[in-house]
Design a protein around this motif. Structure first.
Motif: not given
Length: 234
Positions: A98-121
């Motif tokens: 849920r939107w109201e439950d999103i915290d920093n740890d969730f962001i760092y864990r979910t948007f991990d390096i593999h996800f970010i690399n795919y997004l950028n390339t």
């Protein structure tokens, strides 16, 4: 996407930078506009965001204009927009949290390096980014249309420098100074645009994210810094 305006100026439509509002203003104006359209695998023409270099290939080398935005605020706006669209438009799916439950740890864990690399390339190679979705019924997969929509939503996280092909546009305006952009179009092209606020995505309420220096640094490191490195090599 981008638009060729009056055969002389290319507007680079950057996500989460008043793009829908400006697009609608252009459509309602008397200016001659030509959109950059891409035929999707659904055999329908859809607008997608494209870079300066791609625009030059389609329209030729012309002057460019785009709207910029603070990169931290833009990223947070992209996150809000993504969650709002999933909740509103994906009838068989919910966000994985849920939107109201999103915290920093969730962001760092979910948007991990593999996800970010795919997004950028590989943003256009068809990954549906289903890791952000939770199936709420027996439907086994998202539809092709939902995949296409998700693709566009995820592109909102990319740096504006991605869309400007990491180069300076001929004319640049901040999103907080749209009046200057309106004045510029009127002076250069003889038409005063009426820009209305569209696609507002800040109505989801608060969540648990803390926008501290660590969070800003994380956004910089993962979405912005690569363009600075490239500039230093030039």
């Amino acid at each position: 996407m981008s638009y060729l305006i009056n055969d002389e100026l290319i507007w680079i439509m950057t996500p989460k930078c008043a793009s829908f509002s400006i697009e609608n203003a252009l459509k309602e104006s008397k200016l001659k506009i030509e959109p950059f359209l891409i035929r999707s695998k659904l055999s329908i023409e859809k607008h997608v965001h494209v870079s300066v270099n791609e625009s030059f290939e389609r329209f030729g080398k012309k002057e460019t204009v785009f709207i910029n935005r603070d990169w931290v605020l833009k990223w947070i706006s992209a996150l809000r927009y993504l969650w709002k669209r999933i909740e509103k438009d994906f009838k068989n799916y919910d966000p994985i949290i849920r939107w109201e439950d999103i915290d920093n740890d969730f962001i760092y864990r979910t948007f991990d390096i593999h996800f970010i690399n795919y997004l950028n390339t590989s943003i256009r190679e068809g990954d549906s980014f289903r890791k952000l979705l939770k199936n709420n019924n027996s439907s086994p997969a998202t539809s092709d249309l939902e995949d296409f929509e998700m693709l566009g939503m995820m592109s909102s996280f990319l740096s504006n420098k991605h869309w400007t092909s990491n180069q300076k546009c001929t004319y640049e305006f901040d999103i907080t100074e749209l009046d200057k952009f309106i004045d510029f179009i009127e002076k250069k092209l003889g038409e005063r645009l009426v820009i209305k606020q569209e696609n507002k995505s800040d109505d989801l309420g608060p969540n648990k994210m803390i926008i501290d220096e660590e969070f800003k640094q994380w956004i910089w490191d993962n979405f912005e810094s690569k363009y600075e490195k490239e500039n230093k090599l030039i």
